[in-house]
Motif scaffolding. Structure first.
Motif, short mmCIF file in Angstrom:
data_model
loop_
_atom_site.label_atom_id
_atom_site.label_comp_id
_atom_site.label_asym_id
_atom_site.label_seq_id
_atom_site.Cartn_x
_atom_site.Cartn_y
_atom_site.Cartn_z
N ASN A 40 29.70 41.52 43.60
CA ASN A 40 28.57 42.65 43.85
C ASN A 40 28.89 43.61 43.78
O ASN A 40 28.14 44.29 42.82
N LYS A 41 30.01 44.69 44.50
CA LYS A 41 30.69 44.96 44.53
C LYS A 41 31.59 45.85 43.00
O LYS A 41 31.37 47.20 42.82
N PHE A 42 31.77 45.52 42.79
CA PHE A 42 32.68 45.15 41.20
C PHE A 42 31.35 45.55 40.08
O PHE A 42 31.78 46.72 39.50
N ARG A 43 30.91 45.25 40.03
CA ARG A 43 29.70 44.64 39.30
C ARG A 43 28.70 46.14 39.27
O ARG A 43 28.95 46.88 38.63
N GLU A 44 28.66 46.17 40.54
CA GLU A 44 28.03 47.53 41.01
C GLU A 44 29.00 49.44 40.14
O GLU A 44 27.81 49.76 39.49
N LEU A 45 29.60 49.32 41.11
CA LEU A 45 31.03 49.93 39.86
C LEU A 45 31.15 50.29 39.09
O LEU A 45 31.27 50.70 37.76
N ASN A 46 30.90 48.75 37.33
CA ASN A 46 31.29 48.82 36.17
C ASN A 46 30.21 49.98 36.47
O ASN A 46 30.38 50.27 34.40
N SER A 47 28.54 49.39 36.59
CA SER A 47 28.10 49.72 35.58
C SER A 47 27.94 51.31 35.54
O SER A 47 26.72 52.16 34.99
N LYS A 48 28.61 51.90 37.13
CA LYS A 48 28.87 53.17 36.57
C LYS A 48 29.39 53.85 36.20
O LYS A 48 30.21 55.27 36.24
N GLY A 49 30.57 53.21 35.30
CA GLY A 49 31.88 53.16 34.89
C GLY A 49 33.17 52.83 35.34
O GLY A 49 34.22 53.18 34.93
N ALA A 52 37.07 47.96 38.18
CA ALA A 52 37.59 47.77 38.99
C ALA A 52 39.22 47.50 39.47
O ALA A 52 39.53 47.66 40.52
N SER A 53 39.90 48.29 38.49
CA SER A 53 41.62 47.75 38.98
C SER A 53 41.90 50.13 39.23
O SER A 53 42.73 50.64 38.88
N GLU A 54 40.20 51.39 39.26
CA GLU A 54 40.87 52.42 40.10
C GLU A 54 41.08 52.36 41.04
O GLU A 54 40.20 51.47 41.55
N ASN A 55 41.00 53.75 41.46
CA ASN A 55 40.89 53.86 43.09
C ASN A 55 40.03 53.18 43.50
O ASN A 55 39.99 53.25 44.23
N ILE A 58 40.24 49.80 44.50
CA ILE A 58 40.96 49.26 44.76
C ILE A 58 40.45 49.91 46.48
O ILE A 58 40.99 49.04 47.52
N ASP A 59 40.32 51.05 46.31
CA ASP A 59 39.89 51.65 47.81
C ASP A 59 39.08 50.79 48.98
O ASP A 59 38.93 50.45 50.48
N TYR A 60 38.22 50.41 48.36
CA TYR A 60 36.53 50.14 48.80
C TYR A 60 37.14 48.54 49.52
O TYR A 60 36.62 48.62 50.51
N PRO A 69 47.09 49.04 49.73
CA PRO A 69 46.84 49.24 48.19
C PRO A 69 47.34 48.47 47.28
O PRO A 69 46.37 47.25 46.20
N VAL A 70 48.52 48.71 47.53
CA VAL A 70 48.87 47.25 46.27
C VAL A 70 48.33 45.94 46.69
O VAL A 70 48.23 45.02 45.90
N ASN A 71 48.29 45.22 47.96
CA ASN A 71 47.88 44.06 48.32
C ASN A 71 46.04 44.06 48.19
O ASN A 71 45.56 43.34 47.57
N ALA A 72 45.54 45.55 48.06
CA ALA A 72 44.08 45.06 47.92
C ALA A 72 44.20 44.80 46.54
O ALA A 72 43.27 44.21 45.89
N GLU A 73 45.11 45.32 45.61
CA GLU A 73 45.01 45.53 43.73
C GLU A 73 45.26 43.80 43.82
O GLU A 73 44.87 43.00 43.18
N ILE A 74 46.21 43.30 44.14
CA ILE A 74 46.86 41.72 43.93
C ILE A 74 45.24 40.91 44.71
O ILE A 74 44.75 39.91 43.64
N PHE A 75 44.91 41.31 46.20
CA PHE A 75 43.90 40.87 45.63
C PHE A 75 42.40 40.31 45.32
O PHE A 75 41.43 39.60 44.33
N SER A 76 41.98 41.89 44.11
CA SER A 76 40.90 42.33 43.51
C SER A 76 41.50 41.19 42.46
O SER A 76 40.23 41.01 42.09
N ILE A 77 42.31 41.31 41.92
CA ILE A 77 42.77 40.61 41.23
C ILE A 77 42.40 38.87 41.56
O ILE A 77 41.86 38.80 40.08
N TYR A 78 42.99 38.26 42.27
CA TYR A 78 42.71 37.09 42.45
C TYR A 78 41.24 36.48 42.38
O TYR A 78 40.74 36.10 42.03
#
Length: 88
Positions: A40-49, A52-55, A58-60, A69-78
């Protein structure tokens, strides 16, 4: 002989990221509610342009789950792969 000792010294450290990634995948599988909240947070961010792979995204994830940050990116991909493939 020195090469062999060097290899033995590095081997345990080189296998650690593999276990770490496996644990991240398991945590996504075991917590679908958490994953959906992140979707849902990614969808919110997508609506703002914001991708999900932007800083910002990933920081969120990094702060929310106390990940590097590296594990957060991997986690996001999963999370995206398992729960919200519509995210960009």
């Amino acid at each position: 002989m020195k090469f062999f000792l060097f290899f033995l010294f590095l081997f345990p450290f080189s296998s650690y990221p593999v276990f770490s990634q496996s644990n991240l995948l398991e945590s996504v599988k075991k917590n679908p509610g958490e994953a959906k909240n992140i979707c849902n947070k990614f969808r919110e961010l997508n609506s703002k342009g914001v991708s999900a792979s932007e800083n910002e995204a990933i920081d969120y994830v990094s702060k929310r789950n106390k990940l590097t940050p590296v594990n957060a990116e991997i986690f996001s991909i999963y999370v995206i792969g398992l729960h919200c493939p519509d995210i960009i």
